[in-house]
Design an enzyme around this catalytic site. Sequence first.
Site, PDB file in Angstrom:
ATOM      1  N   ARG A   1       0.831  -1.216   0.000  1.00  0.00           N
ATOM      2  CA  ARG A   1       0.000   0.000   0.000  1.00  0.00           C
ATOM      3  C   ARG A   1       0.864   1.264   0.000  1.00  0.00           C
ATOM      4  O   ARG A   1       0.512   2.263  -0.616  1.00  0.00           O
ATOM      5  CB  ARG A   1      -0.978  -0.014   1.173  1.00  0.00           C
TER       6      ARG A   1
ATOM      7  N   LYS B   1      -2.523   6.642   1.206  1.00  0.00           N
ATOM      8  CA  LYS B   1      -2.447   7.070   2.604  1.00  0.00           C
ATOM      9  C   LYS B   1      -1.536   8.298   2.638  1.00  0.00           C
ATOM     10  O   LYS B   1      -0.380   8.247   3.047  1.00  0.00           O
ATOM     11  CB  LYS B   1      -1.906   5.926   3.471  1.00  0.00           C
TER      12      LYS B   1
ATOM     13  N   GLU C   1     -16.160   6.257   3.881  1.00  0.00           N
ATOM     14  CA  GLU C   1     -15.499   5.740   5.085  1.00  0.00           C
ATOM     15  C   GLU C   1     -15.375   6.827   6.133  1.00  0.00           C
ATOM     16  O   GLU C   1     -15.908   7.927   5.969  1.00  0.00           O
ATOM     17  CB  GLU C   1     -14.119   5.180   4.728  1.00  0.00           C
TER      18      GLU C   1
HETATM   19  N1  PLP Z   1      -9.251   4.392   6.163  1.00  0.00           N
HETATM   20  C1  PLP Z   1      -8.459   5.395   6.557  1.00  0.00           C
HETATM   21  C2  PLP Z   1      -8.712   6.739   6.015  1.00  0.00           C
HETATM   22  C3  PLP Z   1      -7.399   5.127   7.445  1.00  0.00           C
HETATM   23  O1  PLP Z   1      -6.609   6.116   7.857  1.00  0.00           O
HETATM   24  C4  PLP Z   1      -7.211   3.826   7.922  1.00  0.00           C
HETATM   25  C5  PLP Z   1      -6.090   3.529   8.813  1.00  0.00           C
HETATM   26  O2  PLP Z   1      -5.083   3.038   8.422  1.00  0.00           O
HETATM   27  C6  PLP Z   1      -8.052   2.813   7.480  1.00  0.00           C
HETATM   28  C7  PLP Z   1      -9.075   3.125   6.609  1.00  0.00           C
HETATM   29  C8  PLP Z   1      -7.869   1.418   7.919  1.00  0.00           C
HETATM   30  O3  PLP Z   1      -6.833   0.783   7.222  1.00  0.00           O
HETATM   31  P1  PLP Z   1      -6.026  -0.413   7.872  1.00  0.00           P
HETATM   32  O4  PLP Z   1      -7.026  -1.423   8.262  1.00  0.00           O
HETATM   33  O5  PLP Z   1      -5.141  -0.890   6.798  1.00  0.00           O
HETATM   34  O6  PLP Z   1      -5.308   0.147   9.030  1.00  0.00           O
HETATM   35  C1  COI Z   2      -4.126   3.413  11.309  1.00  0.00           C
HETATM   36  O1  COI Z   2      -5.160   2.837  11.632  1.00  0.00           O
HETATM   37  O2  COI Z   2      -3.024   2.868  11.288  1.00  0.00           O
HETATM   38  C2  COI Z   2      -4.142   4.798  10.911  1.00  0.00           C
HETATM   39  O3  COI Z   2      -3.255   5.189  10.203  1.00  0.00           O
HETATM   40  C3  COI Z   2      -5.131   5.703  11.446  1.00  0.00           C
HETATM   41  C4  COI Z   2      -4.439   6.956  11.873  1.00  0.00           C
HETATM   42  C5  COI Z   2      -4.583   8.005  10.864  1.00  0.00           C
HETATM   43  C6  COI Z   2      -4.773   7.352  13.247  1.00  0.00           C
END
Ligand code: PLP
Ligand code: COI
Length: 351
Positions: A89, A192, A227
């Site tokens: 990612r 991200k 989301e």
């Molecule tokens: N969506 C956003 C905008 C996020 O910042 C996060 C955090 O990482 C997620 C979703 C969840 O992603 P993950 O499950 O890979 O941490």
């Molecule tokens: C995560 O869940 O790892 C995130 O990056 C969320 C964060 C922006 C607090």
Amino acid sequence: MNSIKSQITKAPLDYSSLPFGYQKTDMNIRYVWRDGSWDKGTESTEEHLPLHIAATALHYGQAVFEGLKVYETPDGRAQTFRIEENAKRLQHSAEMLSMVAPPTELFVEAVHRAVRANRRFIPPHGTGAALYVRPLLIGTGANIGVAPSSEFTFIVMVTPVGPYFKQGFSPTKLVIEDELERAAPHGVGTAKAGGNYAAGMRATVKARQNGFGEALYLDTTKQYIDELGAANFFGITEDKRYITPNSPSVLRSITNMSLRTLAADMGYTVEHRQVHVDELHTFVETGACGTAAVITPVESITWKGEEIIYLRDGKPGPHCTALYQRLVDIQNGVVPDPYGWTQEVSLGQKL
Ligand code: PLP
Ligand code: COI
């Protein structure tokens, strides 16, 4: 007992009540990409960066990051969860912002090095806390014209954390933000990128001022759910369907990806598709999911002054509870991991 666990003296912290916040640790690792290759990485105790005042990260937002956790197992080992997905990612995010990302091997090595160097901060098993790993990639070359940086710095820092939402695995209230959008369909919503979070801060501040835990975003048509600011969204129906938005403007959550697999194996029908806002009425439970949020059950969602209530007694519902338990048991090594998602981090010798 001869395990590493018995040899490492933990940093003296109140691990059971840690917030999701920054806590200084012993070391971070920094790699620099210049002239077409990455250097070998330097371990640093310094919390600051010497940064060129014309760095592209500062002016033009060439800044992307990742978030993953390291969990201590009952027998004192440390493990990551789907770390290669985070590496991939970051590569995707970097591509979206014309940046150079570390290859997967380097990403994994960097995380392992940073965890090993800070092993005394890995929260003890059973405290509900974890070591949060924050890989950060920034353009550090100087540019005043708008153009990709000629130099990138990849930093891995770690910090022990508790739950992202204040009460952890307990219900939070959401509000639909329909004045501003988090990301455009062909923009950088799937990256991200730091800028996405800056753009969402207004909505989060407003939501919190109005007594909600977080804002829930719709897509640009205002018809479909996207989301939250820092987590994906899912809903569960009475007939055991796990439904989650598939949108070109959301971050592809690794937690959500995992929950889709777990839910299917637990007998749910999984639907990854556009989710119309009217469907909120058809769910018996809803949740936010992510590395930081884990699963945060949603108490209610407010939209246009109407509050759709999912949980009336302040307790998580049975669906979110079952999914949460299955997920955290695998992450924390309480049950075997049949999916090959966890990877041990070698902690090395006694400190
Ligand atoms: N969506 C956003 C905008 C996020 O910042 C996060 C955090 O990482 C997620 C979703 C969840 O992603 P993950 O499950 O890979 O941490
Ligand atoms: C995560 O869940 O790892 C995130 O990056 C969320 C964060 C922006 C607090």
